[in-house]
Motif scaffolding. Structure first.
Motif, PDB file in Angstrom:
ATOM      1  N   TYR A 299     108.177  80.115   5.762  1.00 51.04           N
ATOM      2  CA  TYR A 299     108.787  81.257   6.455  1.00 51.04           C
ATOM      3  C   TYR A 299     110.151  81.586   5.867  1.00 51.04           C
ATOM      4  O   TYR A 299     110.473  82.748   5.584  1.00 51.04           O
ATOM      5  CB  TYR A 299     108.916  80.947   7.941  1.00 51.04           C
ATOM      6  CG  TYR A 299     109.510  82.069   8.761  1.00 51.04           C
ATOM      7  CD1 TYR A 299     108.718  83.133   9.209  1.00 51.04           C
ATOM      8  CD2 TYR A 299     110.862  82.081   9.089  1.00 51.04           C
ATOM      9  CE1 TYR A 299     109.256  84.167   9.945  1.00 51.04           C
ATOM     10  CE2 TYR A 299     111.415  83.112   9.830  1.00 51.04           C
ATOM     11  CZ  TYR A 299     110.605  84.147  10.256  1.00 51.04           C
ATOM     12  OH  TYR A 299     111.148  85.176  10.990  1.00 51.04           O
ATOM     13  N   THR A 300     110.971  80.554   5.657  1.00 46.02           N
ATOM     14  CA  THR A 300     112.327  80.765   5.143  1.00 46.02           C
ATOM     15  C   THR A 300     112.305  81.361   3.743  1.00 46.02           C
ATOM     16  O   THR A 300     113.016  82.336   3.445  1.00 46.02           O
ATOM     17  CB  THR A 300     113.099  79.438   5.125  1.00 46.02           C
ATOM     18  OG1 THR A 300     113.218  78.948   6.465  1.00 46.02           O
ATOM     19  CG2 THR A 300     114.485  79.616   4.527  1.00 46.02           C
ATOM     20  N   MET A 301     111.458  80.820   2.873  1.00 47.90           N
ATOM     21  CA  MET A 301     111.474  81.251   1.481  1.00 47.90           C
ATOM     22  C   MET A 301     110.816  82.608   1.276  1.00 47.90           C
ATOM     23  O   MET A 301     111.056  83.272   0.256  1.00 47.90           O
ATOM     24  CB  MET A 301     110.813  80.178   0.611  1.00 47.90           C
ATOM     25  CG  MET A 301     111.575  78.862   0.625  1.00 47.90           C
ATOM     26  SD  MET A 301     110.868  77.574  -0.430  1.00 47.90           S
ATOM     27  CE  MET A 301     111.345  78.190  -2.055  1.00 47.90           C
ATOM     28  N   ARG A 302     110.026  83.069   2.231  1.00 45.67           N
ATOM     29  CA  ARG A 302     109.415  84.398   2.100  1.00 45.67           C
ATOM     30  C   ARG A 302     110.436  85.523   2.219  1.00 45.67           C
ATOM     31  O   ARG A 302     110.140  86.662   1.871  1.00 45.67           O
ATOM     32  CB  ARG A 302     108.315  84.577   3.144  1.00 45.67           C
ATOM     33  CG  ARG A 302     107.006  83.913   2.744  1.00 45.67           C
ATOM     34  CD  ARG A 302     105.868  84.332   3.646  1.00 45.67           C
ATOM     35  NE  ARG A 302     104.585  83.816   3.141  1.00 45.67           N
ATOM     36  CZ  ARG A 302     103.404  84.161   3.626  1.00 45.67           C
ATOM     37  NH1 ARG A 302     103.336  85.013   4.625  1.00 45.67           N
ATOM     38  NH2 ARG A 302     102.300  83.660   3.125  1.00 45.67           N
ATOM     39  N   TYR A 303     111.639  85.225   2.728  1.00 44.39           N
ATOM     40  CA  TYR A 303     112.670  86.254   2.835  1.00 44.39           C
ATOM     41  C   TYR A 303     113.429  86.440   1.532  1.00 44.39           C
ATOM     42  O   TYR A 303     114.159  87.423   1.369  1.00 44.39           O
ATOM     43  CB  TYR A 303     113.646  85.915   3.964  1.00 44.39           C
ATOM     44  CG  TYR A 303     113.098  86.271   5.326  1.00 44.39           C
ATOM     45  CD1 TYR A 303     113.230  87.556   5.844  1.00 44.39           C
ATOM     46  CD2 TYR A 303     112.422  85.320   6.075  1.00 44.39           C
ATOM     47  CE1 TYR A 303     112.716  87.887   7.091  1.00 44.39           C
ATOM     48  CE2 TYR A 303     111.899  85.641   7.320  1.00 44.39           C
ATOM     49  CZ  TYR A 303     112.053  86.921   7.829  1.00 44.39           C
ATOM     50  OH  TYR A 303     111.528  87.229   9.061  1.00 44.39           O
ATOM     51  N   ASP A 304     113.310  85.520   0.597  1.00 43.21           N
ATOM     52  CA  ASP A 304     113.949  85.700  -0.705  1.00 43.21           C
ATOM     53  C   ASP A 304     113.278  86.848  -1.439  1.00 43.21           C
ATOM     54  O   ASP A 304     112.067  87.042  -1.351  1.00 43.21           O
ATOM     55  CB  ASP A 304     113.823  84.424  -1.545  1.00 43.21           C
ATOM     56  CG  ASP A 304     114.490  83.235  -0.881  1.00 43.21           C
ATOM     57  OD1 ASP A 304     115.458  83.441  -0.123  1.00 43.21           O
ATOM     58  OD2 ASP A 304     114.033  82.102  -1.110  1.00 43.21           O
TER      59      ASP A 304
ATOM     60  N   SER B 143     117.045  78.335  -1.514  1.00 39.22           N
ATOM     61  CA  SER B 143     116.454  78.294  -0.169  1.00 39.22           C
ATOM     62  C   SER B 143     115.600  77.052   0.001  1.00 39.22           C
ATOM     63  O   SER B 143     115.635  76.381   1.036  1.00 39.22           O
ATOM     64  CB  SER B 143     115.598  79.544   0.067  1.00 39.22           C
ATOM     65  OG  SER B 143     116.375  80.711   0.067  1.00 39.22           O
ATOM     66  N   GLY B 144     114.834  76.726  -1.027  1.00 35.31           N
ATOM     67  CA  GLY B 144     113.979  75.557  -0.941  1.00 35.31           C
ATOM     68  C   GLY B 144     114.750  74.255  -0.835  1.00 35.31           C
ATOM     69  O   GLY B 144     114.301  73.313  -0.159  1.00 35.31           O
ATOM     70  N   ARG B 145     115.913  74.197  -1.465  1.00 35.66           N
ATOM     71  CA  ARG B 145     116.697  72.958  -1.439  1.00 35.66           C
ATOM     72  C   ARG B 145     117.240  72.645  -0.052  1.00 35.66           C
ATOM     73  O   ARG B 145     117.654  71.510   0.213  1.00 35.66           O
ATOM     74  CB  ARG B 145     117.822  73.033  -2.466  1.00 35.66           C
ATOM     75  CG  ARG B 145     117.322  72.862  -3.902  1.00 35.66           C
ATOM     76  CD  ARG B 145     118.460  72.695  -4.884  1.00 35.66           C
ATOM     77  NE  ARG B 145     119.223  73.915  -5.071  1.00 35.66           N
ATOM     78  CZ  ARG B 145     118.902  74.875  -5.945  1.00 35.66           C
ATOM     79  NH1 ARG B 145     117.818  74.752  -6.695  1.00 35.66           N
ATOM     80  NH2 ARG B 145     119.664  75.947  -6.071  1.00 35.66           N
TER      81      ARG B 145
ATOM     82  N   ASP C 182     105.447  71.580  11.521  1.00 35.42           N
ATOM     83  CA  ASP C 182     106.354  72.724  11.526  1.00 35.42           C
ATOM     84  C   ASP C 182     107.320  72.709  10.347  1.00 35.42           C
ATOM     85  O   ASP C 182     107.936  73.731  10.042  1.00 35.42           O
ATOM     86  CB  ASP C 182     107.118  72.841  12.851  1.00 35.42           C
ATOM     87  CG  ASP C 182     107.803  71.560  13.272  1.00 35.42           C
ATOM     88  OD1 ASP C 182     107.376  70.477  12.854  1.00 35.42           O
ATOM     89  OD2 ASP C 182     108.775  71.639  14.044  1.00 35.42           O
ATOM     90  N   ASP C 183     107.455  71.579   9.647  1.00 35.87           N
ATOM     91  CA  ASP C 183     108.214  71.580   8.399  1.00 35.87           C
ATOM     92  C   ASP C 183     107.544  72.512   7.389  1.00 35.87           C
ATOM     93  O   ASP C 183     108.219  73.247   6.651  1.00 35.87           O
ATOM     94  CB  ASP C 183     108.287  70.171   7.805  1.00 35.87           C
ATOM     95  CG  ASP C 183     109.158  69.231   8.623  1.00 35.87           C
ATOM     96  OD1 ASP C 183     110.053  69.721   9.334  1.00 35.87           O
ATOM     97  OD2 ASP C 183     108.931  68.012   8.549  1.00 35.87           O
ATOM     98  N   LEU C 184     106.214  72.477   7.342  1.00 33.77           N
ATOM     99  CA  LEU C 184     105.484  73.349   6.431  1.00 33.77           C
ATOM    100  C   LEU C 184     105.700  74.818   6.786  1.00 33.77           C
ATOM    101  O   LEU C 184     105.935  75.657   5.915  1.00 33.77           O
ATOM    102  CB  LEU C 184     103.990  73.020   6.473  1.00 33.77           C
ATOM    103  CG  LEU C 184     103.591  71.556   6.236  1.00 33.77           C
ATOM    104  CD1 LEU C 184     102.081  71.406   6.367  1.00 33.77           C
ATOM    105  CD2 LEU C 184     104.070  71.065   4.890  1.00 33.77           C
ATOM    106  N   LYS C 185     105.616  75.114   8.070  1.00 28.89           N
ATOM    107  CA  LYS C 185     105.824  76.493   8.516  1.00 28.89           C
ATOM    108  C   LYS C 185     107.236  76.967   8.201  1.00 28.89           C
ATOM    109  O   LYS C 185     107.441  78.080   7.692  1.00 28.89           O
ATOM    110  CB  LYS C 185     105.575  76.593  10.026  1.00 28.89           C
ATOM    111  CG  LYS C 185     105.844  77.979  10.607  1.00 28.89           C
ATOM    112  CD  LYS C 185     105.573  78.014  12.090  1.00 28.89           C
ATOM    113  CE  LYS C 185     106.625  77.255  12.888  1.00 28.89           C
ATOM    114  NZ  LYS C 185     107.935  78.002  12.889  1.00 28.89           N
ATOM    115  N   ASP C 186     108.219  76.120   8.463  1.00 31.66           N
ATOM    116  CA  ASP C 186     109.613  76.525   8.298  1.00 31.66           C
ATOM    117  C   ASP C 186     109.955  76.830   6.841  1.00 31.66           C
ATOM    118  O   ASP C 186     110.651  77.799   6.548  1.00 31.66           O
ATOM    119  CB  ASP C 186     110.546  75.431   8.825  1.00 31.66           C
ATOM    120  CG  ASP C 186     110.527  75.329  10.346  1.00 31.66           C
ATOM    121  OD1 ASP C 186     109.963  76.233  10.993  1.00 31.66           O
ATOM    122  OD2 ASP C 186     111.076  74.346  10.873  1.00 31.66           O
TER     123      ASP C 186
END
Length: 247
Positions: free
Chosen positions: A195-200, A155-157, A188-192
């Motif tokens: 947010y994305t990686m918290r779903y893993d 996800s981070g990549r 918003d790069d930081l937010k995105d």
């Protein structure tokens, strides 16, 4: 004073400070310059919000040099309101990485070009009992943990090029197990990415987060001026050279 070092990698010190009526700009700049010598780097951040006015991220081989920065900033009239101690490391799930991929994690060269949005937060893996409705990361088999972290890394990549993430270890030296420092071109790069990686699953089920600090990365003269300590009024170092490791 003899050096105190880590056996591998560098020590890392995050300091979050507030101005006081006694803050002396010249002394603050001198403290940063003294600390940013040799292999040491010091980054300065204008913190957004009420938690702090200015943040410093210092890293390098000699822990005494990092401690001297803290002392010198306090003597310059800075009030340290929060801090975090950690060290650079490579993940136990990435032991087979080639040296060219391990070196930037152990000895990062900061800040990344063009990425002036900054965020820092500490985190740990959860140890909750099953009866409490969550899980204990440290009771999972190693292969399961490695698979979950591979998913998390995938996800981070997705944010390669948008975000630089510096993960530092703090088990046994501070309240959480890792410190995470993010650098992005846009806020918003930081937010995105968070947010994305918290779903893993590795994050959604097993992660616990501490206080977030967000700010704007710049050279120390600019940061001090923007937060209310103008160099021409408070004795700043006019015409001084950029600090090593500062943008």
């Amino acid at each position: 004073m003899p050096e105190v070092t880590t056996s591998v990698g560098w020590g890392v010190l995050h300091l979050f400070c507030k101005l006081s009526p006694d803050t002396n700009t010249r002394a603050v700049l001198a403290a940063v310059r003294t600390a940013a010598s040799g292999d040491h780097q010091v980054l300065t951040v204008a913190v957004l919000g009420h938690k702090a006015d200015i943040g410093f991220m210092a890293l390098g081989p000699d822990l005494w040099q990092l401690r001297t920065l803290q002392t010198d900033l306090q003597q310059a009239g800075m009030e340290v309101v929060d801090s975090y101690v950690s060290m650079t490391e490579t993940s136990e799930y990435a032991a087979d990485l080639p040296p060219e991929m391990k070196t930037p994690r152990l000895y990062p060269q900061l800040p990344p070009e063009g990425k002036r949005a900054f965020c820092f937060y500490p985190m740990s893996k959860r140890r909750s009992a099953v009866s409490e409705g969550s899980g204990n990361w440290f009771t999972l088999p190693y292969d399961t943990r490695r698979e979950l972290m591979y998913e998390h890394g995938k996800s981070g990549r997705q944010f390669r090029g948008r975000i630089l993430q510096v993960v530092t270890g703090s088990t046994g030296v501070d309240d959480f197990e890792w410190g995470v420092t993010l650098f992005g071109e846009h806020l918003d790069d930081l937010k995105d990415v968070v947010y994305t990686m918290r779903y893993d699953e590795a994050s959604a089920v097993y992660a616990e987060f501490g206080t977030f600090y967000t700010g704007l990365l710049a050279d120390p003269e600019t940061v001090l001026e923007r937060i209310g300590r103008r160099s021409n009024h408070w004795g700043g170092l006019s015409g001084s050279q950029p600090v090593q490791g500062a943008p």
